[in-house]
Design an enzyme around this catalytic site. Structure first.
Site, PDB file in Angstrom:
ATOM      1  N   ASP A  12     -35.700  10.378   1.205  1.00 53.75           N
ATOM      2  CA  ASP A  12     -35.699   9.042   0.588  1.00 53.75           C
ATOM      3  C   ASP A  12     -35.780   7.956   1.672  1.00 53.75           C
ATOM      4  OD1 ASP A  12     -35.132   6.655  -0.772  1.00 53.75           O
ATOM      5  OD2 ASP A  12     -33.789   7.654  -2.192  1.00 53.75           O
TER       6      ASP A  12
ATOM      7  N   SER B 207     -31.385   4.901  -8.860  1.00 50.08           N
ATOM      8  CA  SER B 207     -31.447   3.844  -7.852  1.00 50.08           C
ATOM      9  C   SER B 207     -30.513   2.684  -8.231  1.00 50.08           C
ATOM     10  CB  SER B 207     -32.898   3.400  -7.668  1.00 50.08           C
ATOM     11  OG  SER B 207     -33.030   2.590  -6.526  1.00 50.08           O
TER      12      SER B 207
ATOM     13  N   HIS C 103     -38.003   8.711  -2.745  1.00 53.90           N
ATOM     14  CA  HIS C 103     -37.191   7.909  -3.670  1.00 53.90           C
ATOM     15  C   HIS C 103     -37.718   8.123  -5.090  1.00 53.90           C
ATOM     16  CE1 HIS C 103     -34.197   4.930  -4.568  1.00 53.90           C
ATOM     17  NE2 HIS C 103     -35.076   4.145  -5.174  1.00 53.90           N
TER      18      HIS C 103
END
Length: 232
Positions: free
Chosen positions: A177, A122, A211
C-alpha cells in the site's frame, strides 16, 4: 420514526442491498475518499448472506486539504496520511455522529446492536473504527480495511466506558500500500489492542496488494461476517 429515512440524512440516498429473506442483521460499510457507496455495495453483494441487510452510505462532498482543497466525497477533511499528521477532530466527531444515527435507526427498526457490524475501507475504515469504539451500543464487530484509527492519541480514554471492550475487529492491509503504508496498519493494530481485548484483534496482510482489496481479503471479510452474524 420507524422506517422514516428522512430524519437520517445519510440513509436517504444510501445504497442498500436488501436481504433475500427476513433481515436479522446489518452490515454498515463506509467507502474511501473520493468513492461512493456503489462500489462497496457491489463488492458486498458478491459475499452477501440472505438474512443480512447491507447499507453503504455516500460521504458528503467537501473540500479536502490533502488534495489541494478539491471538492470530493469525504467523511471528514484529511490533512495528511501519517500517524502524526494534524487531524480534523470536529469533522471526525461529526461524521461519527452521522454514522451513529444510522445505527440508531436500524436498532429502532428491530435489528439489535449486537447483530450490526460496522466496516469500511481507507478513510471509511478509519471512521468505522472511531465510530464503533465511541458508540454507546454494543456492536457485533468492525471490519477495518487499509486504514488507521483517527484521533488515536485520545484512546483508550475515548472508548465510551468500554462498552465495546470485547468487540471483534478484522483489520486487513495490502503489504504494498503506497497511500497508507502497512506499517501504519500494524501500529493501528497494536493501538487497538490497548482499547479492546487483544485477542479480539485480527490483523491480516496481503502480499503484493496495494491500496485496494483482493479476493482473499473479501473471503476473510465473508468468514468474519458469517461467524459474528450467524443465522438465527
Amino acid at each position: 420514526m420507524c422506517g422514516n429515512n428522512m430524519s437520517v440524512p445519510l440513509l436517504a440516498d444510501a445504497v442498500t442491498v436488501s436481504g433475500a429473506e427476513r433481515e436479522t442483521a446489518a452490515v454498515i460499510f463506509l467507502h474511501g475518499l473520493g468513492d461512493t457507496g456503489h462500489s462497496w455495495a457491489d463488492a458486498l453483494s458478491s459475499i452477501r448472506l440472505p438474512y443480512v441487510k447491507y447499507i453503504c452510505p455516500h460521504a458528503p462532498r467537501i473540500p479536502v486539504t490533502l488534495n489541494m482543497k478539491m471538492v470530493m466525497p469525504s467523511w471528514f477533511d484529511l490533512m495528511g496520511l501519517t500517524p502524526d499528521a494534524p487531524e480534523d477532530e470536529a469533522g471526525i466527531k461529526k461524521a461519527a455522529e452521522n454514522i451513529k444515527a444510522i445505527i440508531e435507526h436500524e436498532v429502532k427498526n428491530g435489528i439489535p446492536p449486537n447483530r450490526i457490524i460496522l466496516g469500511g475501507f481507507s478513510q471509511g475504515g478509519a471512521l468505522s473504527l472511531y465510530t464503533a469504539l465511541t458508540c454507546q451500543h454494543q456492536l457485533a464487530g468492525i471490519v477495518a480495511l487499509s486504514c488507521w484509527l483517527p484521533l488515536h492519541k485520545a484512546f483508550p480514554q475515548a472508548a465510551n466506558n468500554g462498552v465495546n471492550k470485547d468487540i471483534a475487529i478484522l483489520q486487513c492491509h495490502g503489504e504494498m500500500d503506497p497511500m497508507i503504508p502497512v506499517r501504519f496498519g500494524a501500529l493501528t493494530a497494536e493501538k487497538l489492542k490497548s482499547v479492546v481485548t487483544p485477542a479480539k484483534v485480527q490483523f491480516k496482510t496481503y502480499p503484493g496488494v496495494m491500496h485496494s482489496s483482493c479476493p482473499q481479503e473479501m473471503m476473510a471479510v465473508k468468514e468474519f461476517i458469517e461467524k459474528l452474524l450467524p443465522r438465527i
